[in-house]
Enzyme design. Structure first.
Site, short mmCIF file in Angstrom:
data_model
loop_
_atom_site.label_atom_id
_atom_site.label_comp_id
_atom_site.label_asym_id
_atom_site.label_seq_id
_atom_site.Cartn_x
_atom_site.Cartn_y
_atom_site.Cartn_z
N HIS A 198 -45.13 31.16 24.32
CA HIS A 198 -46.54 31.10 24.71
C HIS A 198 -46.64 30.56 26.14
O HIS A 198 -47.34 29.59 26.42
CB HIS A 198 -47.35 30.25 23.73
N ASP A 278 -42.72 35.01 11.31
CA ASP A 278 -44.02 34.53 11.79
C ASP A 278 -45.09 34.78 10.72
O ASP A 278 -46.23 35.10 11.02
CB ASP A 278 -44.40 35.21 13.10
#
Length: 383
Positions: A198, A278
């Site tokens: 990220h 995820d």
């Protein structure tokens, strides 16, 4: 007292590294007795005959946000962790890092406490914690709440370094834009598995973070600076630097199969590309929508998205990821299984015996059918 010896045979065997044919997995009182050629099995051992498929170590997943209809962000409790682990065990994942997505300091500390309690109580499958945020880049926030993203402060560093001493494995996804190199070094020295993600960081700054101890990359290609002609970005650093391993969401949605193929060809070792799901709460349930930090997540056509279409985790389990790798990417089953077993286990500080068959240790074995669609725990085969 004589040992109970049981041989699992009639299937290929993947030991976490390599695929073997014509062998049996010998179990001695539930512990791994090694791989034995079928003609050389002990005379009086029990034999369990399987009809094809593959015997392998249970999958290891380092990024699991939810499962069984629950999310760690909603409830940081031992009960939630047990339900998540049970849901993932039903599809072959026997070791996982429950993952808290960017949230408040109070929920972060509650998650640390809950995982420590779960491990103390012997909750099967829970071997640590993954904190994905909150020290991320706003430019690459993905589905993380912008209101909760913030720089790392001294108090955060104290909490994380203390947690690393309590947990066998603490993984932390962070962006170098919101964490100093000194903090990355301190986290690494304390035993935190620092993962970059990220992030909109450039190649040089990504390499600088790796120099300070970062050892992993979170969901390669997603929510990060991309590989360009003049700026390799975080993707370039992940592929070029053998010191890091990189998680990959192989659902055919987050990353195109051709991109996966190229990445596997380009990755320098000894670091590897490993699979993560995820996964959100739908794994092991039939729910079609849920919430994350008060925002609605929709489950449609194999995708999980915010209402604006932003991907929000994955509707994925490990057998499906193997099908994508073997069917769409063209990978051999040997390498695909390695990416779901020993490769993620090597990223951990303490794999706790998972990811590979080791003589004298619990086998943690599963049987995967030939179509890569069904998983059976070895305990169920033994009766």
């Amino acid at each position: 007292m004589s040992r109970r010896q049981t041989a699992l045979m009639g299937a290929d065997i993947h030991d976490g590294i390599s695929l073997h044919s014509g062998m049996a997995l010998l179990l001695e009182d539930g512990l791994c007795g090694g791989l034995v050629a079928e003609p050389d099995l002990p005379e009086r051992c029990e034999k369990v005959h399987l009809e094809g498929g593959t015997i392998l170590p249970g999958f290891v997943d380092l990024q699991v946000n939810g499962g069984g209809g629950v999310m760690l962000n909603d409830d940081q409790s031992v009960g939630t962790l047990a339900r998540m682990a049970e849901a993932h065990a039903s599809v072959g994942t026997l070791a996982l890092l429950p993952t808290l997505i960017t949230d408040t300091p109070e929920r972060t500390e509650a998650a640390i406490d809950a995982v420590a309690q779960a491990i103390d109580q012997g909750v099967a499958g829970v071997i640590g914690l993954h904190l994905e945020g909150p020290h991320l880049s706003l430019a690459r926030k993905g589905a993380h709440s912008a209101d909760l993203i913030r720089p790392m402060e001294a108090r955060d560093l104290d909490v994380l370094t203390a947690a690393a001493g309590r947990l066998p494995n603490l993984m932390m996804t962070l962006a170098p834009e919101n964490v100093t190199r000194e903090q990355i070094h301190a986290l690494s020295e304390a035993g935190v598995i620092v993962s970059l993600g990220h992030s909109d960081v450039g190649f040089d700054d990504a390499t600088g973070a790796i120099d300070q101890g970062a050892r992993a990359i979170t969901h390669l290609f997603n929510a990060m600076s991309q590989l360009g002609s003049r700026e390799p970005g975080l993707v370039g650093a992940a592929l070029a630097d053998g010191r890091v391993s990189a998680g990959l969401i192989a659902d055919g949605i987050h990353v195109h199969p051709e991109t996966i193929r190229s990445a596997l060809a380009a990755k320098r070792g000894p670091g590897e590309v490993f699979l993560v799901t995820d996964a959100m709460s739908p794994v092991g349930s039939d729910i079609m929508e849920f919430t994350l930090n008060g925002r609605q997540i929709l489950r449609r056509d194999g995708r999980l998205t915010l209402e604006d279409g932003t991907l929000a985790g994955a509707d994925l389990d490990m057998p499906k990821a193997l099908r994508v790798l073997t069917r769409d990417v063209g990978l051999g089953l040997e390498q695909a299984i390695r990416m779901a077993t020993s490769a993620p286990a090597r990223v951990l500080r303490d794999a706790r015996g998972f990811g590979a068959f080791v003589a004298g240790r619990p086998a943690h074995a599963i049987h995967l059918n030939a179509g890569l669609t069904g998983v059976t725990a070895v305990g169920a085969l033994l009766g």
